[in-house]
Scaffold this motif. Structure first.
Motif, PDB file in Angstrom:
ATOM      1  N   SER A 161       0.795  -1.208   0.176  1.00 24.87           N
ATOM      2  CA  SER A 161       0.057  -0.184  -0.180  1.00 24.87           C
ATOM      3  C   SER A 161       0.822   1.137   0.164  1.00 24.87           C
ATOM      4  CB  SER A 161      -1.073  -0.095   1.307  1.00 24.87           C
ATOM      5  OG  SER A 161      -1.635   1.191   1.318  1.00 24.87           O
ATOM      6  N   LEU A 162       0.558   2.076  -0.799  1.00 27.54           N
ATOM      7  CA  LEU A 162       1.295   3.515  -0.930  1.00 27.54           C
ATOM      8  C   LEU A 162       0.608   4.358  -0.552  1.00 27.54           C
ATOM      9  CD1 LEU A 162       2.930   3.096  -4.554  1.00 27.54           C
ATOM     10  CD2 LEU A 162       3.798   2.405  -2.308  1.00 27.54           C
ATOM     11  N   GLY A 163      -0.911   4.259  -0.021  1.00 29.06           N
ATOM     12  CA  GLY A 163      -1.687   5.473   0.604  1.00 29.06           C
ATOM     13  C   GLY A 163      -2.602   5.834  -0.327  1.00 29.06           C
ATOM     14  N   ARG A 164      -3.763   6.328  -0.255  1.00 27.06           N
ATOM     15  CA  ARG A 164      -4.875   6.915  -1.009  1.00 27.06           C
ATOM     16  C   ARG A 164      -5.180   5.772  -2.058  1.00 27.06           C
ATOM     17  NH1 ARG A 164      -3.505  12.995  -1.953  1.00 27.06           N
ATOM     18  NH2 ARG A 164      -3.053  13.719   0.381  1.00 27.06           N
ATOM     19  N   GLY A 165      -5.196   4.568  -1.662  1.00 26.64           N
ATOM     20  CA  GLY A 165      -5.636   3.279  -2.626  1.00 26.64           C
ATOM     21  C   GLY A 165      -4.885   3.002  -3.747  1.00 26.64           C
ATOM     22  N   ALA A 166      -3.537   3.536  -3.600  1.00 28.82           N
ATOM     23  CA  ALA A 166      -2.662   3.151  -4.642  1.00 28.82           C
ATOM     24  C   ALA A 166      -2.007   1.912  -4.234  1.00 28.82           C
ATOM     25  CB  ALA A 166      -1.507   4.218  -4.942  1.00 28.82           C
ATOM     26  N   LEU A 167      -1.401   0.902  -5.167  1.00 32.58           N
ATOM     27  CA  LEU A 167      -0.684  -0.059  -4.597  1.00 32.58           C
ATOM     28  C   LEU A 167       0.479  -0.261  -5.455  1.00 32.58           C
ATOM     29  CD1 LEU A 167      -3.575  -2.833  -4.330  1.00 32.58           C
ATOM     30  CD2 LEU A 167      -2.453  -1.513  -2.407  1.00 32.58           C
ATOM     31  N   ARG A 168       1.411  -1.070  -5.011  1.00 34.03           N
ATOM     32  CA  ARG A 168       2.675  -1.219  -5.630  1.00 34.03           C
ATOM     33  C   ARG A 168       2.852  -2.577  -5.495  1.00 34.03           C
ATOM     34  NH1 ARG A 168       7.833   1.995  -4.487  1.00 34.03           N
ATOM     35  NH2 ARG A 168       7.638   1.203  -2.187  1.00 34.03           N
ATOM     36  N   ARG A 169       3.186  -3.542  -6.570  1.00 30.38           N
ATOM     37  CA  ARG A 169       3.386  -4.779  -6.745  1.00 30.38           C
ATOM     38  C   ARG A 169       5.119  -5.182  -6.522  1.00 30.38           C
ATOM     39  NH1 ARG A 169      -0.481  -8.925  -9.697  1.00 30.38           N
ATOM     40  NH2 ARG A 169      -1.572  -8.185  -7.931  1.00 30.38           N
ATOM     41  N   VAL A 170       5.402  -6.016  -5.682  1.00 27.07           N
ATOM     42  CA  VAL A 170       6.732  -6.232  -5.314  1.00 27.07           C
ATOM     43  C   VAL A 170       6.836  -7.728  -5.666  1.00 27.07           C
ATOM     44  CG1 VAL A 170       8.684  -6.062  -3.898  1.00 27.07           C
ATOM     45  CG2 VAL A 170       6.837  -4.134  -3.871  1.00 27.07           C
ATOM     46  N   VAL A 171       7.753  -8.272  -6.120  1.00 24.21           N
ATOM     47  CA  VAL A 171       8.346  -9.797  -6.414  1.00 24.21           C
ATOM     48  C   VAL A 171       9.800  -9.933  -5.800  1.00 24.21           C
ATOM     49  CG1 VAL A 171       8.889 -11.589  -7.684  1.00 24.21           C
ATOM     50  CG2 VAL A 171       7.030  -9.960  -8.505  1.00 24.21           C
ATOM     51  N   ALA A 172       9.751 -10.647  -4.459  1.00 17.10           N
ATOM     52  CA  ALA A 172      10.573 -10.607  -3.528  1.00 17.10           C
ATOM     53  C   ALA A 172      11.253 -12.300  -3.389  1.00 17.10           C
ATOM     54  CB  ALA A 172      10.693 -10.019  -2.133  1.00 17.10           C
ATOM     55  N   LEU A 173      12.356 -12.379  -3.299  1.00 17.84           N
ATOM     56  CA  LEU A 173      12.976 -13.775  -3.118  1.00 17.84           C
ATOM     57  C   LEU A 173      12.935 -13.956  -1.682  1.00 17.84           C
ATOM     58  CD1 LEU A 173      16.425 -13.901  -5.219  1.00 17.84           C
ATOM     59  CD2 LEU A 173      14.299 -15.235  -5.446  1.00 17.84           C
ATOM     60  N   THR A 174      12.267 -15.316  -1.278  1.00 16.32           N
ATOM     61  CA  THR A 174      12.511 -15.529   0.208  1.00 16.32           C
ATOM     62  C   THR A 174      13.627 -15.978   0.667  1.00 16.32           C
ATOM     63  OG1 THR A 174      11.783 -17.901  -0.692  1.00 16.32           O
ATOM     64  CG2 THR A 174       9.810 -16.354  -0.170  1.00 16.32           C
ATOM     65  N   PRO A 175      13.916 -15.933   2.020  1.00 15.61           N
ATOM     66  CA  PRO A 175      13.078 -15.487   3.014  1.00 15.61           C
ATOM     67  C   PRO A 175      13.055 -13.840   3.217  1.00 15.61           C
ATOM     68  CG  PRO A 175      15.009 -16.072   4.065  1.00 15.61           C
ATOM     69  CD  PRO A 175      15.252 -16.454   2.467  1.00 15.61           C
ATOM     70  N   ILE A 176      11.881 -13.453   3.693  1.00 12.06           N
ATOM     71  CA  ILE A 176      11.698 -11.885   3.828  1.00 12.06           C
ATOM     72  C   ILE A 176      10.893 -11.875   5.200  1.00 12.06           C
ATOM     73  CG2 ILE A 176      11.666 -11.424   1.430  1.00 12.06           C
ATOM     74  CD1 ILE A 176       8.701 -11.348   1.200  1.00 12.06           C
ATOM     75  N   VAL A 177      10.949 -10.446   5.432  1.00 13.25           N
ATOM     76  CA  VAL A 177      10.005 -10.105   6.614  1.00 13.25           C
ATOM     77  C   VAL A 177       9.165  -8.977   6.021  1.00 13.25           C
ATOM     78  CG1 VAL A 177      10.040  -8.929   8.893  1.00 13.25           C
ATOM     79  CG2 VAL A 177      11.956 -10.555   8.370  1.00 13.25           C
ATOM     80  N   ALA A 178       7.661  -9.285   6.408  1.00 11.78           N
ATOM     81  CA  ALA A 178       6.781  -8.071   5.897  1.00 11.78           C
ATOM     82  C   ALA A 178       5.778  -7.733   6.988  1.00 11.78           C
ATOM     83  CB  ALA A 178       5.969  -8.783   4.732  1.00 11.78           C
ATOM     84  N   THR A 179       5.555  -6.289   7.234  1.00  8.66           N
ATOM     85  CA  THR A 179       4.532  -5.869   7.846  1.00  8.66           C
ATOM     86  C   THR A 179       3.249  -5.643   7.285  1.00  8.66           C
ATOM     87  OG1 THR A 179       5.103  -3.496   7.351  1.00  8.66           O
ATOM     88  CG2 THR A 179       6.367  -4.631   9.319  1.00  8.66           C
ATOM     89  N   VAL A 180       2.190  -5.788   7.959  1.00  8.85           N
ATOM     90  CA  VAL A 180       0.778  -5.839   7.193  1.00  8.85           C
ATOM     91  C   VAL A 180       0.261  -4.298   7.529  1.00  8.85           C
ATOM     92  CG1 VAL A 180      -1.586  -6.849   7.513  1.00  8.85           C
ATOM     93  CG2 VAL A 180       0.461  -8.204   7.850  1.00  8.85           C
TER      94      VAL A 180
END
Length: 264
Positions: free
Chosen positions: A135-154
């Protein structure tokens, strides 16, 4: 896919009762779409851990730590032993002395990348990758493709949590663990003081002049607003002309056009 969801001891904002933070319940729902997940909590015994079982977790590992101790070293040691492909956490805790830095400190300790404000997670097209919508705010989204392992916040815009299931909470289990690494509580360098309202700084206030001029600057009656005309009970037509003239003067309306002599 091995998934770990970080859990914290949240507090209800009104009653102060122990609750599962909503962001962590949303993280459990995101994890459920990828495969079985395990919850991980480091701290004193928290009654909210059982609530996480009813939200979709089948197993929770509880690392018993005193309340004032830093949970990051114990969490990092346990995550290094489990080696999950994805670590999900809320952006911050709820109702306690939360700082929002635990996921970042864990990512730094484990040497993993961190992707904040995730609203959706799906397996990537390539093996060993994840596709995350950020989420980039105001409804905008950015798609990210990442190699595992990763940490992500919701992010709060993620799908809402699952309804609480009492039977699932009874079937789940909480495993108590001894901390592999115990870091002593860090001494805080912050100083607490009672709140004191600071005086308002008036920009553009004259340093000299009379008391009346300084009062006008403090109350906002100086400057452009003070150059207007004061009309006392004008007739509607006169008031309308003055309003139009003022709007043209400040540039809101264009000046009136000159009459065209060729137009009849």
């Amino acid at each position: 896919m091995r998934i770990a969801v970080l859990l914290s001891a949240g507090r209800h904002p009104v009653s102060g009762a122990a609750v599962l933070p909503r962001l962590e319940a949303q993280a459990i729902r995101l994890a459920a779409g990828l495969g079985p997940a395990v919850g991980l909590h480091a701290g004193p015994a928290a009654a909210a851990l059982a609530e996480a079982l009813g939200q979709g977790l089948a197993q929770i590992e509880h690392i018993d730590l005193p309340e004032a101790f830093d949970p990051v070293p114990a969490l990092a040691a346990r995550l290094a032993a489990r080696a999950p492909d994805l670590v999900l956490a809320g952006r911050r805790g709820q109702g306690g002395p939360e700082s929002g830095l635990v996921p970042y400190s864990l990512a730094e300790a484990l040497g993993l990348p961190l992707i904040p404000d995730v609203v959706a997670v799906a397996p990537g097209e390539e093996p060993g990758t994840l596709q995350l919508d950020q989420s980039l705010g105001r409804g905008a989204l950015r798609r990210v493709v990442a190699l595992t392992p990763i940490v992500a916040t919701v992010h709060p815009d993620a799908p809402p949590p699952f309804p609480y299931a009492y039977g699932q909470a009874r079937r789940g289990r909480i495993d108590g663990l001894a901390p592999a690494i115990v870091a002593p509580p860090a001494e805080s360098e912050m100083e607490e003081r009672p709140y004191r309202r600071r005086p308002r700084i008036v920009k553009g206030a004259p340093t000299g002049g009379s008391a009346a001029e300084r009062l006008k600057a403090a109350t906002g009656e100086s400057g452009r607003a003070a150059k207007g005309r004061l009309l006392v009970e004008p007739d509607p037509e006169h008031a309308a002309r003055e309003i139009l003239a003022h709007l043209r003067q400040i540039g809101v309306l264009a000046p009136p056009r000159a009459p065209d002599p060729d137009r009849r």
